[in-house]
Design an enzyme around this catalytic site. Structure first.
Site, mmCIF file in Angstrom:
data_model
loop_
_atom_site.group_PDB
_atom_site.id
_atom_site.type_symbol
_atom_site.label_atom_id
_atom_site.label_comp_id
_atom_site.label_asym_id
_atom_site.label_seq_id
_atom_site.Cartn_x
_atom_site.Cartn_y
_atom_site.Cartn_z
ATOM 1 N N MET A 37 0.830 -1.204 0.000
ATOM 2 C CA MET A 37 0.000 0.000 0.000
ATOM 3 C C MET A 37 0.867 1.257 0.000
ATOM 4 O O MET A 37 0.387 2.356 0.309
ATOM 5 C CB MET A 37 -0.963 0.008 1.181
ATOM 6 C CG MET A 37 -2.020 -1.077 1.100
ATOM 7 S SD MET A 37 -3.547 -0.687 1.975
ATOM 8 C CE MET A 37 -2.956 -0.380 3.628
ATOM 9 N N ALA A 39 4.080 3.906 0.988
ATOM 10 C CA ALA A 39 4.771 4.395 2.191
ATOM 11 C C ALA A 39 5.819 3.375 2.604
ATOM 12 O O ALA A 39 5.859 2.915 3.741
ATOM 13 C CB ALA A 39 3.783 4.676 3.320
ATOM 14 N N LEU A 40 6.669 3.024 1.668
ATOM 15 C CA LEU A 40 7.559 1.880 1.833
ATOM 16 C C LEU A 40 8.655 2.121 2.854
ATOM 17 O O LEU A 40 9.097 3.242 3.076
ATOM 18 C CB LEU A 40 8.192 1.523 0.489
ATOM 19 C CG LEU A 40 7.223 1.211 -0.658
ATOM 20 C CD1 LEU A 40 7.987 0.775 -1.894
ATOM 21 C CD2 LEU A 40 6.213 0.144 -0.255
ATOM 22 N N HIS A 41 9.088 1.027 3.471
ATOM 23 C CA HIS A 41 10.210 1.033 4.405
ATOM 24 C C HIS A 41 11.054 -0.208 4.131
ATOM 25 O O HIS A 41 10.771 -0.976 3.192
ATOM 26 C CB HIS A 41 9.720 1.083 5.850
ATOM 27 C CG HIS A 41 8.669 0.055 6.175
ATOM 28 N ND1 HIS A 41 8.922 -1.305 6.195
ATOM 29 C CD2 HIS A 41 7.346 0.181 6.486
ATOM 30 C CE1 HIS A 41 7.835 -1.964 6.510
ATOM 31 N NE2 HIS A 41 6.851 -1.089 6.683
ATOM 32 N N GLY A 43 11.246 -3.005 5.490
ATOM 33 C CA GLY A 43 10.521 -4.269 5.493
ATOM 34 C C GLY A 43 9.972 -4.623 4.122
ATOM 35 O O GLY A 43 10.070 -5.768 3.673
ATOM 36 N N HIS A 44 9.393 -3.642 3.433
ATOM 37 C CA HIS A 44 8.900 -3.879 2.074
ATOM 38 C C HIS A 44 10.039 -4.253 1.133
ATOM 39 O O HIS A 44 9.902 -5.146 0.290
ATOM 40 C CB HIS A 44 8.206 -2.625 1.533
ATOM 41 C CG HIS A 44 6.973 -2.224 2.275
ATOM 42 N ND1 HIS A 44 6.946 -1.138 3.115
ATOM 43 C CD2 HIS A 44 5.734 -2.749 2.299
ATOM 44 C CE1 HIS A 44 5.732 -1.004 3.616
ATOM 45 N NE2 HIS A 44 4.969 -1.977 3.147
ATOM 46 N N GLY A 154 4.726 -10.334 3.912
ATOM 47 C CA GLY A 154 5.444 -10.277 5.174
ATOM 48 C C GLY A 154 4.722 -11.022 6.278
ATOM 49 O O GLY A 154 3.488 -10.998 6.365
ATOM 50 N N ASP A 157 2.073 -9.317 9.101
ATOM 51 C CA ASP A 157 0.626 -9.477 8.961
ATOM 52 C C ASP A 157 0.327 -10.972 8.841
ATOM 53 O O ASP A 157 -0.103 -11.460 7.790
ATOM 54 C CB ASP A 157 0.130 -8.710 7.734
ATOM 55 C CG ASP A 157 0.416 -7.225 7.834
ATOM 56 O OD1 ASP A 157 -0.270 -6.546 8.607
ATOM 57 O OD2 ASP A 157 1.338 -6.747 7.140
ATOM 58 N N GLN A 160 -3.153 -12.229 7.845
ATOM 59 C CA GLN A 160 -3.354 -11.934 6.427
ATOM 60 C C GLN A 160 -2.627 -12.951 5.551
ATOM 61 O O GLN A 160 -3.165 -13.416 4.542
ATOM 62 C CB GLN A 160 -2.865 -10.527 6.118
ATOM 63 C CG GLN A 160 -2.933 -10.153 4.639
ATOM 64 C CD GLN A 160 -2.501 -8.723 4.415
ATOM 65 O OE1 GLN A 160 -3.299 -7.804 4.600
ATOM 66 N NE2 GLN A 160 -1.264 -8.514 4.029
#
Length: 287
Positions: A37, A39-41, A43-44, A154, A157, A160
């Site tokens: 979604m 707003a990457l960091h 982790g993405h 990831g 979540d 999910q």
């Protein structure tokens, strides 16, 4: 397909996306996919790199999916920063950004719903009953649109991830669903786009979540009664400064079913959702 200033190609429509992927297929290349979604960091980016280890080309999507937000949630304020995201994706080895708008994903007259039972029941659903219906629809669409060999999600979540695996299995979607370990900061806090909402003092509280779950996981693994383990962790989080707790639960790792006898007798996962002010954090770890 994209403006010259973008660091990597951007597909805005399913037709554009499929044209690129079809060309890769004609060259005999495999395709990986990472849905986000934005707003990457870091982790993405770890997910993108993992996909790059498993496939020749990687597609990442950025789409803030309106169907998984309730009216009172942060759809309108959810951070959007496409140019920065594109640069980060390019640096991580992504080959194509799929960035549709809501009209492309949900055109006029769209009425289809997807309901996944099993692992979607309880936990998040108890507090966000709309959530997995929205997730299931958008993930089913994205997996069908990209038709990748592998898609990486990831483990932060975790519920999910279990829902997506069940969805792909039940609908015979041939994309392999891979879970990647949660990326954490130096204090153990799971990386999340919503961490940006936290003040420095709130971050200090947030960084205690991982330790509380780790202590509870040890007790659960020692076959302590799970109601007591969960209750103690709940109390510990409130004492740590969290404003309210939606849940702390130990569940079976493969399907998130509760342990019938009240103690861990197989692979397990401890999951939690807790609030600091207006920010809701989730985390989990293996038991």
């Amino acid at each position: 397909m994209t403006d010259a200033s973008s660091p990597l190609p951007i597909a805005r429509t399913v037709e554009e996306l499929r044209r690129v992927v079809h060309d890769w297929r004609r060259q005999g290349l495999t395709v990986g996919f990472v849905p986000t979604m934005g707003a990457l960091h870091e982790g993405h980016l770890t997910l993108v790199r993992e996909a790059g280890q498993r496939a020749d080309k990687v597609v990442a999507s950025v789409f803030v999916n309106p169907t998984q937000f309730a009216a009172h949630e942060d759809l309108g304020t959810y951070p959007r920063q496409e140019a920065r995201d594109a640069a980060m994706l390019a640096g991580a080895g992504c080959a194509l950004l799929f960035a549709p708008d809501a009209g492309e994903m949900y055109p006029h007259g769209f009425t289809t719903a997807v309901s996944v039972g099993g692992p979607s029941q309880g936990l998040e659903t108890d507090f966000r009953p709309h959530f997995f219906g929205g997730v299931a629809v958008v993930v089913a669409k994205l997996l069908n649109q990209v038709q990748a060999d592998v898609a990486v999600f990831g483990e932060k979540d975790y519920q999910q991830l279990m829902v997506v695996r069940r969805l792909a299995r039940d609908l015979d979607i041939p994309t392999a669903i891979v879970g990647a370990p949660t990326e954490r900061d130096g204090h153990g806090l799971a990386l999340s786009s919503r961490n940006a909402y936290l003040s420095e003092s709130q971050l200090e509280i947030a960084r205690l979540l991982n330790g509380v779950l780790a202590e509870a996981a040890v007790k659960a693994a020692d076959h302590r009664p799970l109601p007591a383990v969960e209750r103690d962790a709940y109390t510990a989080l409130l004492k740590a400064g969290f404003d309210r707790i939606d849940y702390v639960a130990v569940r079976r790792a493969d399907d998130l079913a509760a342990f019938a006898n009240g103690v861990v007798d197989g692979p397990a996962r401890i999951l939690a959702a807790a609030w600091i002010g207006k920010t809701r954090l989730i985390d989990n770890m293996a038991v």
